[in-house]
Design a protein around this motif. Sequence first.
Motif, PDB file in Angstrom:
ATOM      1  N   GLY A  49       1.173  -1.289   0.091  1.00 39.55           N
ATOM      2  CA  GLY A  49       0.227  -0.050   0.215  1.00 39.55           C
ATOM      3  C   GLY A  49       0.778   1.110   0.057  1.00 39.55           C
ATOM      4  N   SER A  50       2.033   1.758   0.059  1.00 42.29           N
ATOM      5  CA  SER A  50       3.107   2.233   0.112  1.00 42.29           C
ATOM      6  C   SER A  50       3.551   2.134  -1.319  1.00 42.29           C
ATOM      7  CB  SER A  50       3.659   2.329   1.277  1.00 42.29           C
ATOM      8  OG  SER A  50       5.087   3.111   1.264  1.00 42.29           O
ATOM      9  N   PRO A  51       3.956   3.422  -1.660  1.00 40.05           N
ATOM     10  CA  PRO A  51       5.525   3.109  -3.140  1.00 40.05           C
ATOM     11  C   PRO A  51       7.167   3.405  -2.412  1.00 40.05           C
ATOM     12  CG  PRO A  51       4.483   5.885  -2.349  1.00 40.05           C
ATOM     13  CD  PRO A  51       3.853   4.347  -1.961  1.00 40.05           C
ATOM     14  N   VAL A  52       6.963   3.186  -1.678  1.00 37.91           N
ATOM     15  CA  VAL A  52       8.134   3.975  -0.544  1.00 37.91           C
ATOM     16  C   VAL A  52       8.379   3.044   0.830  1.00 37.91           C
ATOM     17  CG1 VAL A  52       8.595   5.901  -1.396  1.00 37.91           C
ATOM     18  CG2 VAL A  52       7.556   5.794   0.652  1.00 37.91           C
ATOM     19  N   ASN A  53       9.793   2.264   1.029  1.00 36.13           N
ATOM     20  CA  ASN A  53       9.944   1.672   2.081  1.00 36.13           C
ATOM     21  C   ASN A  53      10.383   2.955   2.821  1.00 36.13           C
ATOM     22  OD1 ASN A  53       9.333  -1.230   1.886  1.00 36.13           O
ATOM     23  ND2 ASN A  53      12.358  -0.946   0.782  1.00 36.13           N
ATOM     24  N   GLU A  54       9.614   3.280   4.271  1.00 38.80           N
ATOM     25  CA  GLU A  54      10.152   4.937   5.125  1.00 38.80           C
ATOM     26  C   GLU A  54       9.684   4.413   5.983  1.00 38.80           C
ATOM     27  OE1 GLU A  54       8.956   8.589   3.362  1.00 38.80           O
ATOM     28  OE2 GLU A  54       7.080   7.667   4.349  1.00 38.80           O
ATOM     29  N   TYR A  55      10.845   5.338   6.441  1.00 36.33           N
ATOM     30  CA  TYR A  55      10.768   4.970   8.846  1.00 36.33           C
ATOM     31  C   TYR A  55      10.379   6.679   8.944  1.00 36.33           C
ATOM     32  CZ  TYR A  55      12.168   4.968  13.577  1.00 36.33           C
ATOM     33  OH  TYR A  55      12.255   4.988  14.606  1.00 36.33           O
TER      34      TYR A  55
END
Length: 194
Positions: A49-55
């Motif tokens: 559900g996200s376009p990126v890996n993110e913290y």
Amino acid sequence: MHAMHYEITLPADYDMEIIRKRVATKGHLLDGFPGLGLKAYLMRERGDGSPVNEYAPFYLWATTEAMNSFLLGPGFQALVQDFGRPGVQHWTGLAYEDGPASTAVPRNAVRQRERLARDVAPAAAVDEAVARTQDLSRLDGVVCTALAVDPHHWELVHFTLWENAVPPQVLGDRFQVLHLSQPERSALTRGRQW
């Protein structure tokens, strides 16, 4: 109340288990931080559900002094050393409400940004956003919700913690909550903040 958020976008092939382990071993370090209303340790994964890996941690501060102490202290400097210095977004608090699931451990979060059009009166737009925040706070599964404004860009940010799954009609960027530090959540002023 002050809202603060930064995003660390990671490579598409980054092992997000590294972030999970980081939060599992270090997240508790802010569980007693003076002046911190809450810190939600947020993560989202590319393809889920996200376009990126993110913290992307999100904070609600009860005091400006606490926020500054954190940003200039050893905890944030450790993050800078590991990932580089992220741009830190900051908004002034407008409203905060606990939800029906206020004592539950949140598993999900939604962040929605909303730019105010130049021809919109800020007071009217904010009044409407505060009313939406109050309505949102009454939905089943809401742990808490906050509204804040960046008056430089005239951007509103809506931030909501959810006990479990987020209803599909709720719009915004969705995150997993890996840990919640909330040493002074009770010090966050409820309702409209002016």
